[in-house]
Design a protein around this motif. Structure first.
Motif, PDB file in Angstrom:
ATOM      1  N   VAL B  28       0.746  -1.031   0.040  1.00 24.81           N
ATOM      2  CA  VAL B  28      -0.199   0.129  -0.005  1.00 24.81           C
ATOM      3  C   VAL B  28       0.838   1.211   0.065  1.00 24.81           C
ATOM      4  CG1 VAL B  28      -1.642   1.416   1.519  1.00 24.81           C
ATOM      5  CG2 VAL B  28      -2.069  -1.114   1.118  1.00 24.81           C
ATOM      6  N   VAL B  32       0.822   3.975  -3.001  1.00 25.71           N
ATOM      7  CA  VAL B  32       0.819   5.335  -2.663  1.00 25.71           C
ATOM      8  C   VAL B  32       1.754   6.447  -3.102  1.00 25.71           C
ATOM      9  CG1 VAL B  32      -0.069   6.986  -1.070  1.00 25.71           C
ATOM     10  CG2 VAL B  32      -1.032   4.786  -1.118  1.00 25.71           C
ATOM     11  N   LEU B  59      -6.299   6.076   1.457  1.00 24.49           N
ATOM     12  CA  LEU B  59      -6.290   5.081   0.486  1.00 24.49           C
ATOM     13  C   LEU B  59      -6.130   3.791   0.900  1.00 24.49           C
ATOM     14  CD1 LEU B  59      -4.173   6.904  -2.488  1.00 24.49           C
ATOM     15  CD2 LEU B  59      -6.525   6.488  -2.161  1.00 24.49           C
ATOM     16  N   GLY B  60      -5.083   3.576   1.700  1.00 26.73           N
ATOM     17  CA  GLY B  60      -5.114   2.266   2.413  1.00 26.73           C
ATOM     18  C   GLY B  60      -6.427   1.635   3.093  1.00 26.73           C
ATOM     19  N   PHE B  63      -9.382   0.741   0.429  1.00 22.83           N
ATOM     20  CA  PHE B  63      -8.785  -0.363  -0.610  1.00 22.83           C
ATOM     21  C   PHE B  63      -8.348  -1.516   0.164  1.00 22.83           C
ATOM     22  CE2 PHE B  63      -8.695   3.422  -3.390  1.00 22.83           C
ATOM     23  CZ  PHE B  63      -9.885   3.034  -4.282  1.00 22.83           C
ATOM     24  N   VAL B  64      -7.533  -1.605   1.172  1.00 20.71           N
ATOM     25  CA  VAL B  64      -6.659  -2.659   1.225  1.00 20.71           C
ATOM     26  C   VAL B  64      -6.983  -3.121   2.693  1.00 20.71           C
ATOM     27  CG1 VAL B  64      -4.682  -4.107   1.353  1.00 20.71           C
ATOM     28  CG2 VAL B  64      -5.388  -2.319  -0.478  1.00 20.71           C
ATOM     29  N   ALA B  67      -9.997  -5.141   4.886  1.00 16.24           N
ATOM     30  CA  ALA B  67     -10.233  -6.267   4.440  1.00 16.24           C
ATOM     31  C   ALA B  67      -8.998  -7.452   5.030  1.00 16.24           C
ATOM     32  CB  ALA B  67     -10.289  -6.298   2.901  1.00 16.24           C
ATOM     33  N   VAL B 176     -14.988 -10.448   1.931  1.00 14.35           N
ATOM     34  CA  VAL B 176     -15.796  -9.907   0.731  1.00 14.35           C
ATOM     35  C   VAL B 176     -16.443  -8.514   1.604  1.00 14.35           C
ATOM     36  CG1 VAL B 176     -17.527  -9.905  -0.953  1.00 14.35           C
ATOM     37  CG2 VAL B 176     -15.738 -11.794  -0.472  1.00 14.35           C
ATOM     38  N   GLU B 179     -14.337  -5.676   2.364  1.00 13.98           N
ATOM     39  CA  GLU B 179     -13.823  -5.056   1.253  1.00 13.98           C
ATOM     40  C   GLU B 179     -14.883  -4.023   0.602  1.00 13.98           C
ATOM     41  OE1 GLU B 179     -10.824  -4.553   0.394  1.00 13.98           O
ATOM     42  OE2 GLU B 179     -11.227  -3.787  -1.670  1.00 13.98           O
ATOM     43  N   PHE B 180     -16.101  -4.382   0.485  1.00 16.92           N
ATOM     44  CA  PHE B 180     -17.139  -3.512  -0.073  1.00 16.92           C
ATOM     45  C   PHE B 180     -17.472  -2.591   1.064  1.00 16.92           C
ATOM     46  CE2 PHE B 180     -17.431  -7.093  -3.178  1.00 16.92           C
ATOM     47  CZ  PHE B 180     -17.086  -6.514  -4.195  1.00 16.92           C
ATOM     48  N   PHE B 183     -14.938   0.061   0.971  1.00 18.53           N
ATOM     49  CA  PHE B 183     -14.901   0.635  -0.484  1.00 18.53           C
ATOM     50  C   PHE B 183     -16.334   1.728  -0.457  1.00 18.53           C
ATOM     51  CE2 PHE B 183     -16.575   0.003  -4.927  1.00 18.53           C
ATOM     52  CZ  PHE B 183     -15.784   0.674  -5.545  1.00 18.53           C
ATOM     53  N   ILE B 184     -17.420   1.329   0.103  1.00 10.14           N
ATOM     54  CA  ILE B 184     -18.564   2.273   0.076  1.00 10.14           C
ATOM     55  C   ILE B 184     -18.214   3.516   1.037  1.00 10.14           C
ATOM     56  CG2 ILE B 184     -21.099   2.313   1.040  1.00 10.14           C
ATOM     57  CD1 ILE B 184     -21.291  -0.564   0.008  1.00 10.14           C
ATOM     58  N   LEU B 186     -15.845   5.485   0.203  1.00 13.29           N
ATOM     59  CA  LEU B 186     -15.386   6.399  -0.766  1.00 13.29           C
ATOM     60  C   LEU B 186     -16.746   7.166  -1.148  1.00 13.29           C
ATOM     61  CD1 LEU B 186     -13.460   4.545  -3.478  1.00 13.29           C
ATOM     62  CD2 LEU B 186     -12.832   6.565  -2.343  1.00 13.29           C
ATOM     63  N   PHE B 187     -17.859   6.633  -1.120  1.00 12.65           N
ATOM     64  CA  PHE B 187     -18.973   7.234  -1.470  1.00 12.65           C
ATOM     65  C   PHE B 187     -19.810   8.062  -0.172  1.00 12.65           C
ATOM     66  CE2 PHE B 187     -18.428   4.143  -4.522  1.00 12.65           C
ATOM     67  CZ  PHE B 187     -18.604   4.723  -5.659  1.00 12.65           C
ATOM     68  N   THR B 190     -18.818  11.675   0.630  1.00  8.72           N
ATOM     69  CA  THR B 190     -19.093  12.701  -0.378  1.00  8.72           C
ATOM     70  C   THR B 190     -20.137  13.647   0.420  1.00  8.72           C
ATOM     71  OG1 THR B 190     -20.595  11.344  -1.197  1.00  8.72           O
ATOM     72  CG2 THR B 190     -18.790  11.842  -2.541  1.00  8.72           C
TER      73      THR B 190
END
Lengths: 247, 242
Positions: B28, B32, B59-60, B63-64, B67, B176, B179-180, B183-184, B186-187, B190
């Motif tokens: 990671v 970066v 970022l770490g 994404f990574v 998980a 799984v 990870e999601f 990942f969510i 990120l949204f 906002t």
């Protein structure tokens, strides 16, 4: 014919794994999130391609699909290792490369199905958005691009499948998958030809018809194919060596 | 409890997974760093003091790292069932909820250690690139942020680890879902309210990565406490279940 039989056997084995069907649901994550974003936060300005860019061509292409395929690859290889089945398979005998490619075809078919589900999800969620001018032309564009992504990503994930053949466990291949997908999305801004996933993105957006992808770099499609090809050949060789050692 | 923690520590020493998680953390940092080499009109991101230490955490995390940490936790719990050692443990007898709690404490410690490792890599890289631009205050601030990241990320993913250990079906699901789940984030980042409420992004509100008002920090604390409460409920029902 022998390869077709092996692929059929692989699918028979997968029928019992409910987890695969659960993973297929992740194909709808990005269409759903895009729907929420465009409904409540942004506006598409009536352009469906902007919506599809988020639902199918953005993070689905760089993160969701590679991670799902990486997990699938690790699962496919882990099964036989876990129950020490490889000895029996070699006794049959099954050619080591046919064995490897039967697994690869499962990944390829799964990848295509995954992207078809993403495409269908994108269409359904885009219908729910009121301000989109939908037509057949854009829907066909979406389906064509999704099929391209499905096919090329499976090839771009060959290195992970090869790494999974070298390992008894699933943890290293899965961790490498996460890092691999992450690297693919980051390296786009530096050099698109080093990593198979970024090369794949370049091929998909070759005509400049996906907004926001490849605006900055001069595109060389043969070089992108060459990159995926080199990584693919390297992976097949690695898998060949790894499987030859498993006696 | 102390014996259980000691036993878990002895077991994890032999586990190659820790090395794999360290590999993921180092990668990671490398990725970066690579992204920082992008040229923006003659200025590279990596040349800005503090950029590397600031960007590596989100970022770490998105994404990574969560998980990998969830995989470590759920693997430690599920392997007893998978390798049939749980039968011997039940004979002793060991309280399964306490055993799971011990495993979760070890996961928490490793979660903090992985984030501190990421901090160490980013700090030494920053120091090598532009030592004179770094002040002790800034570095200590980042150290605190990374420590809180490690601690709070564990709290945010603890319900998933607890649930997976309750189901005892497999650790894949933990990977799984986490990870999601991350990942969510990120949204979620906002929107200001969602950012404070969503557990993964709430971590950054608490660690100080996001500039947040007191009410947002309180909202984030409530969100993480809810996660802890949820995992406690799952662990408690596991006790009844046995």
């Amino acid at each position: 014919m022998a390869l077709l039989k092996l692929i059929q056997i692989e699918f028979f084995k997968l029928r019992r794994r409910k987890f695969l069907w659960m993973m297929m649901f992740s194909a709808l994550i990005m269409p759903f999130l895009s729907y929420l974003l465009f409904k409540y936060a942004w506006s598409t300005g009536g352009d469906p391609v902007q919506f599809y860019k988020w639902s199918a061509f953005g993070l689905t292409l760089f993160i969701v699909l590679p991670v799902v395929l990486g997990i699938l690859s690790s699962m496919l290889m882990y099964n036989e290792n876990q129950y020490d089945m490889l000895k029996q398979i070699w006794i049959v005998p099954v050619s080591k490369m046919r064995y490897f490619f039967s697994k690869f075809f499962v990944v390829l078919i799964y990848s295509i199905c995954f992207m078809i589900v993403t495409a269908l999800g994108s269409v359904i969620f885009s219908i729910l958005l009121d301000d989109l001018a939908l037509d057949w032309h854009n829907t066909l564009f979406l389906i064509r691009k999704c099929l391209e992504i499905g096919i090329i990503t499976a090839f771009a994930m060959l290195p992970i499948l090869a790494i999974a053949t070298t390992q008894n466990g699933y943890i290293l291949p899965v961790s490498i998958t996460l890092v691999y997908a992450f690297l693919g999305s980051i390296i786009v801004s530096i050099n698109m030809y080093i990593h198979p996933l970024s090369s794949m993105a370049l091929i998909v957006a070759r005509n400049g018809d996906i907004p926001g992808l490849n605006d900055t770099q001069v595109i060389s499609i043969p070089l992108a194919f060459f990159s995926i090809f080199v990584w693919g050949i390297g992976s097949v060789l690695l898998a060949n060596v790894a499987l030859a050692r498993r006696k | 409890m102390r014996t259980l923690l000691w036993a878990e520590y002895q077991k994890i020493r032999r586990l190659s997974f820790v090395w794999i998680a360290i590999f993921a953390t180092v990668m990671v940092a490398v990725i970066v760093f690579l992204s920082g080499l992008t040229d923006n009109d003659g200025i590279r991101d990596i040349d800005t003091a503090g950029w590397y230490m600031a960007v590596a955490q989100p970022l770490g995390t998105f994404f990574v790292l969560p998980a990998v940490i969830a995989l470590l936790g759920s693997y430690m719990i599920c392997r007893e069932e998978q390798e049939n050692t749980i039968e011997s443990l039940r004979l002793i007898p060991v309280n399964e909820a306490k055993l799971t709690l011990a495993k979760m404490i070890i996961t928490l410690i490793y979660s903090i250690l992985f984030y501190l490792l990421l901090f160490a890599i980013t700090f030494f890289t920053e120091a090598a690139l532009h030592f004179s631009d770094l002040s002790i205050g800034v570095v200590l601030n980042f150290l605190r942020a990374y420590f809180l990241d490690g601690l709070c990320i564990f709290l945010a993913i603890s319900p998933i680890i607890a649930w997976v250990s309750y189901m005892k079906k497999g650790y894949w699901i933990a990977l799984v879902i986490t990870e999601f789940y991350s990942f969510i984030g990120l949204f979620a980042s906002t929107s200001n309210t969602l950012k404070a409420l969503y557990p993964i992004t709430a971590v950054f509100t608490i660690s100080g990565y996001y500039e947040a008002s007191t009410s947002q920090v309180i909202l984030s604390c409530i969100s993480l406490m809810f996660c802890v409460g949820l995992s406690a409920v799952i662990l408690a029902s596991m006790k009844k279940y046995k």
